[in-house]
Design a protein around this motif. Structure first.
Motif, PDB file in Angstrom:
ATOM      1  N   LEU A 178       0.821  -1.212   0.000  1.00  0.00           N
ATOM      2  CA  LEU A 178       0.000   0.000   0.000  1.00  0.00           C
ATOM      3  C   LEU A 178       0.854   1.261   0.000  1.00  0.00           C
ATOM      4  CD1 LEU A 178      -2.826  -0.998   2.503  1.00  0.00           C
ATOM      5  CD2 LEU A 178      -3.127  -0.451   0.073  1.00  0.00           C
ATOM      6  N   LEU A 181       2.527   2.395  -3.421  1.00  0.00           N
ATOM      7  CA  LEU A 181       1.734   3.121  -4.419  1.00  0.00           C
ATOM      8  C   LEU A 181       2.100   4.596  -4.456  1.00  0.00           C
ATOM      9  CD1 LEU A 181      -1.767   1.492  -3.752  1.00  0.00           C
ATOM     10  CD2 LEU A 181      -0.156   0.964  -5.597  1.00  0.00           C
ATOM     11  N   LEU A 185      -4.556   6.967  -0.622  1.00  0.00           N
ATOM     12  CA  LEU A 185      -5.241   5.685  -0.747  1.00  0.00           C
ATOM     13  C   LEU A 185      -6.737   5.841  -0.522  1.00  0.00           C
ATOM     14  CD1 LEU A 185      -2.736   3.582   1.409  1.00  0.00           C
ATOM     15  CD2 LEU A 185      -2.704   3.912  -1.076  1.00  0.00           C
ATOM     16  N   ASP A 189      -8.311   0.544  -2.568  1.00  0.00           N
ATOM     17  CA  ASP A 189      -6.928   0.095  -2.336  1.00  0.00           C
ATOM     18  C   ASP A 189      -6.868  -0.838  -1.125  1.00  0.00           C
ATOM     19  OD1 ASP A 189      -5.833   1.682  -4.442  1.00  0.00           O
ATOM     20  OD2 ASP A 189      -5.922   3.431  -3.124  1.00  0.00           O
ATOM     21  N   GLU A 192      -8.073  -4.779  -1.153  1.00  0.00           N
ATOM     22  CA  GLU A 192      -7.242  -5.813  -1.764  1.00  0.00           C
ATOM     23  C   GLU A 192      -6.182  -6.375  -0.823  1.00  0.00           C
ATOM     24  OE1 GLU A 192      -5.588  -4.073  -5.234  1.00  0.00           O
ATOM     25  OE2 GLU A 192      -7.530  -3.606  -6.146  1.00  0.00           O
TER      26      GLU A 192
END
Length: 308
Positions: A178, A181, A185, A189, A192
């Motif tokens: 996470l 990225l 977020l 996001d 998952e």
């Protein structure tokens, strides 16, 4: 085990002889005759079969055995005095014990500061502290096993006293996908990835509160275990800000850059057993819990989000 042959009063007499420097001085301090004090110590030595004092000039000096026994007797006499005081306090309506049940998410520093302030006022009253999560606190209050309870839930039929606000923060290990990225977020996001949550300790109607979007949710029994799992990179979680501040500062954990909801402030509440009136010790402890909760509203977290 044989009953003791030497009484507490005899040990007190020996202590007075040593502390005041002689039989005459001890007699004066104890408001007794010198012959009575001398007889008491002589009788002790006969009963124990060990010489406790030797006379050197005009002074009574402890023998080696007397020194060892006297040292241990001080604790015995002190404990007996404390026991008698506790019995007197109980006769006056003072509780021997207070059952305190606290949501595991309640800041340890606030709880400790309140208990430290309570100690010199406790008059021998013990505190039995029990930690629960979510509805576990409610169950202990409803079944009568708690005198005082701290919870983030609204418990029907009980009038709460509001404590200060506390906070949870969404965190993950630095290498978590996470954070790779490198942007804000959103809930998609998070869906998952694995979320670590704390198990409700209640048995009757356990609650599953907070954000439920993650398809994978691993449940653990304590905040400590949750933080260790998150730091290992296993998943993400909302954890108490106060508990993870040091890990955030050291870089062992990182705050997730959520578009919204990354930090959540809530309130905890103090409840009292409604089926029996609080005794004086419980009332003092309750006031201290409120006072020390309000001293620091910036640090903390809520039991209502312990499973988030």
């Amino acid at each position: 085990m044989k009953a003791p042959r030497v009484t507490l009063e005899q040990w007190r007499t020996l202590q007075a002889v040593v502390d005041h420097g002689g039989f005459a001085q001890a007699a004066q301090a104890l408001h007794r005759s010198q012959s009575s004090v001398s007889y008491t110590v002589a009788r002790m030595q006969e009963q124990l079969g060990v010489p406790l004092l030797s006379i050197e000039g005009r002074r009574a000096v402890l023998t080696e055995a007397g020194s060892v026994l006297l040292r241990r007797s001080r604790n015995l006499v002190q404990q007996a005095s404390q026991l008698e005081l506790l019995a007197w306090n109980m006769e006056q309506g003072w509780e021997a014990e207070v059952q305190l049940v606290v949501d595991a998410a309640y800041p340890t520093e606030r709880l400790t500061s309140a208990l430290l302030a309570f100690m010199p006022q406790s008059k021998g009253c013990r505190v039995q502290l029990r930690e629960e999560v979510l509805s576990g606190v409610e169950e202990r209050l409803v079944d009568g096993s708690a005198d005082l309870a701290i919870s983030g839930l609204s418990i029907p039929g009980y009038l709460p006293r509001q404590l200060s606000s506390v906070e949870f923060v969404a965190v993950a290990a630095p290498g978590h996908p996470l954070l790779q990225l490198q942007r804000q977020l959103n809930h998609r996001d998070l869906e998952e990835h694995l979320q670590v949550v704390i198990r409700d300790s209640g048995q009757r109607q356990p609650r599953d509160t907070g954000w439920l979007g993650a398809e994978q949710r691993w449940t653990v029994a304590s905040l400590y275990t949750a933080s260790k799992m998150v730091m290992s990179g296993l998943g993400f979680a909302w954890l108490p800000t106060q508990e993870v501040n040091a890990h955030l500062q050291s870089g062992a954990l990182c705050e997730l850059p959520l578009q919204q909801g990354g930090r959540r402030s809530h309130h905890l509440f103090l409840y009292a057993n409604k089926d029996r009136p609080l005794g004086p010790a419980s009332q003092i402890l309750a006031e201290l819990l409120v006072e020390h909760s309000m001293k620091d509203t910036a640090k903390g977290f809520s039991g209502s989000e312990a499973a988030d």
